[in-house]
Design an enzyme around this catalytic site. Structure first.
Site, PDB file in Angstrom:
ATOM      1  N   ASP A  21       0.821  -1.205   0.000  1.00  0.00           N
ATOM      2  CA  ASP A  21       0.000   0.000   0.000  1.00  0.00           C
ATOM      3  C   ASP A  21       0.860   1.262   0.000  1.00  0.00           C
ATOM      4  O   ASP A  21       1.967   1.263   0.546  1.00  0.00           O
ATOM      5  CB  ASP A  21      -0.927  -0.024   1.230  1.00  0.00           C
ATOM      6  N   ASN A  69     -11.007  -2.269  -5.758  1.00  0.00           N
ATOM      7  CA  ASN A  69     -10.181  -1.349  -6.540  1.00  0.00           C
ATOM      8  C   ASN A  69     -10.787  -1.005  -7.911  1.00  0.00           C
ATOM      9  O   ASN A  69     -10.375  -0.023  -8.542  1.00  0.00           O
ATOM     10  CB  ASN A  69      -8.748  -1.885  -6.709  1.00  0.00           C
TER      11      ASN A  69
HETATM   12  C1  IPE Z   1      -5.648  -2.674  -0.416  1.00  0.00           C
HETATM   13  O1  IPE Z   1      -5.231  -1.364  -0.562  1.00  0.00           O
HETATM   14  C2  IPE Z   1      -5.608  -3.373  -1.730  1.00  0.00           C
HETATM   15  C3  IPE Z   1      -4.280  -3.584  -2.298  1.00  0.00           C
HETATM   16  C4  IPE Z   1      -3.140  -3.321  -1.739  1.00  0.00           C
HETATM   17  C5  IPE Z   1      -4.284  -4.136  -3.628  1.00  0.00           C
HETATM   18  P1  IPE Z   1      -6.270  -0.170  -0.756  1.00  0.00           P
HETATM   19  O2  IPE Z   1      -5.465   1.059  -0.835  1.00  0.00           O
HETATM   20  O3  IPE Z   1      -7.189  -0.468  -1.877  1.00  0.00           O
HETATM   21  O4  IPE Z   1      -7.094  -0.247   0.616  1.00  0.00           O
HETATM   22  P2  IPE Z   1      -8.000   0.829   1.348  1.00  0.00           P
HETATM   23  O5  IPE Z   1      -9.037   1.257   0.375  1.00  0.00           O
HETATM   24  O6  IPE Z   1      -7.126   1.956   1.748  1.00  0.00           O
HETATM   25  O7  IPE Z   1      -8.543   0.106   2.538  1.00  0.00           O
HETATM   26  C1  IPE Z   2      -1.449   0.200  -3.396  1.00  0.00           C
HETATM   27  O1  IPE Z   2      -1.214   1.566  -3.425  1.00  0.00           O
HETATM   28  C2  IPE Z   2      -1.635  -0.418  -4.743  1.00  0.00           C
HETATM   29  C3  IPE Z   2      -3.011  -0.773  -5.084  1.00  0.00           C
HETATM   30  C4  IPE Z   2      -4.037  -0.732  -4.286  1.00  0.00           C
HETATM   31  C5  IPE Z   2      -3.245  -1.210  -6.455  1.00  0.00           C
HETATM   32  P1  IPE Z   2      -2.414   2.604  -3.475  1.00  0.00           P
HETATM   33  O2  IPE Z   2      -2.747   2.861  -4.889  1.00  0.00           O
HETATM   34  O3  IPE Z   2      -3.532   2.143  -2.632  1.00  0.00           O
HETATM   35  O4  IPE Z   2      -1.738   3.892  -2.845  1.00  0.00           O
HETATM   36  P2  IPE Z   2      -2.369   4.892  -1.782  1.00  0.00           P
HETATM   37  O5  IPE Z   2      -2.847   4.057  -0.625  1.00  0.00           O
HETATM   38  O6  IPE Z   2      -3.489   5.595  -2.456  1.00  0.00           O
HETATM   39  O7  IPE Z   2      -1.242   5.788  -1.413  1.00  0.00           O
HETATM   40 MG    MG Z   3      -4.038   2.398  -0.684  1.00  0.00          MG
END
Ligand code: IPE
Ligand code: IPE
Ligand code: MG
Length: 246
Positions: A21, A69
């Site tokens: 994340d 997502n």
């Molecule tokens: C969780 O991260 C999913 C992945 C790392 C693929 P998100 O960034 O989507 O999670 P939330 O929405 O902050 O809980």
């Molecule tokens: C994790 O990074 C990757 C995926 C969920 C695909 P994020 O895209 O969630 O990055 P933040 O949490 O918005 O910084």
């Molecule tokens: Mg995230």
């Protein structure tokens, strides 16, 4: 500090799962679009995979795309799918030479055709590799997985293939998308968020959790070693008391 030197190789977890994340925030901090962060995240995947192999970890599961997502802006979703296809194509030789077997968990039928084709080809190519299993969680969520398992099991009960009394922990595990993969001893989440976001809810029953503030594109070898070292300092009691564990 040399974390690697302190790790007890005989006690490394068999399965480490990571909620990668913070790509978006990492990119924003430098004044770039979110996809810039996802691109750099691939480099961390490469490094963590190599470090996991060095530690003798047998299963590395990476949460790459959740069922939630899809709700992100279309441009980001398309960019992520494109990145997936490109990364697999770019890495396939390296996966072969490092003896990595590629697996997926999640509802991969819901991915674009080009992703499914690339994944299928890479999984077939790497299916005999043995050093480490890399499981990508794609279009994955625990609630999807558990709902799906419940449907499959109830169909079998209805048809008489199994009796309700035969349903147990193991049978439920065997109907999840992680069938055959041992439960993770260690689950890591980067970027300072303290939640599971629908990841491995069943499998995490006795996992150890490690949260760190590092954003995924900055997560490197040493960060993984630090997490494993922290894991090794814990006492896993599984409901018992300390004295029973020796
Ligand atoms: C969780 O991260 C999913 C992945 C790392 C693929 P998100 O960034 O989507 O999670 P939330 O929405 O902050 O809980
Ligand atoms: C994790 O990074 C990757 C995926 C969920 C695909 P994020 O895209 O969630 O990055 P933040 O949490 O918005 O910084
Ligand atoms: Mg995230």
């Amino acid at each position: 500090m040399d974390y690697l030197a302190q790790i007890d190789k005989k006690k490394t977890p068999v399965h480490v799962a990571i909620i990668m994340d913070g790509n978006g925030r990492w990119a924003k901090k430098q004044g770039h679009e979110r996809l810039y962060g996802h691109n750099f995240g691939v480099e961390s995947v490469r490094e963590v995979l190599k470090a996991s192999t060095d530690l003798g970890i047998k299963y590395l599961t990476l949460y790459a795309f959740s069922t939630e997502n899809w709700n992100r802006p279309k441009e980001e979703v398309d960019g992520l799918m494109d990145l997936l296809v490109r990364s697999i194509a770019n890495e396939i030789e390296e996966l072969m030479s490092s003896d990595v077997r590629l697996l997926t968990i999640g509802d991969t039928d819901g991915l674009p055709g080009s992703c499914q084709a690339e994944l299928k080809s890479a999984m077939t190519k790497t299916e005999k590799n043995k050093t480490i299993n890399l499981a990508l969680a794609l279009n994955y969520s625990s609630r999807w997985e558990m709902t799906n398992a419940l449907k499959q099991i109830s169909r079998k009960v209805s048809s008489g293939e199994i009796k309700e009394a035969e349903i147990n922990d193991q049978m439920i595990s065997d109907h999840l998308t992680t069938k055959g993969i041992p439960d993770p001893e260690l689950i890591i989440r980067t970027s300072g968020e303290h939640r599971l976001s629908n990841f491995l809810l069943w499998q995490a029953a006795y996992s150890e959790f490690y949260f760190c503030d590092v954003l995924w594109p900055d997560f490197k070898r040493e960060d993984l070693f630090k997490a494993v070292l922290d894991y090794q300092s814990r006492e896993r009691r599984f409901g018992m008391v300390s004295e029973q564990l020796t």
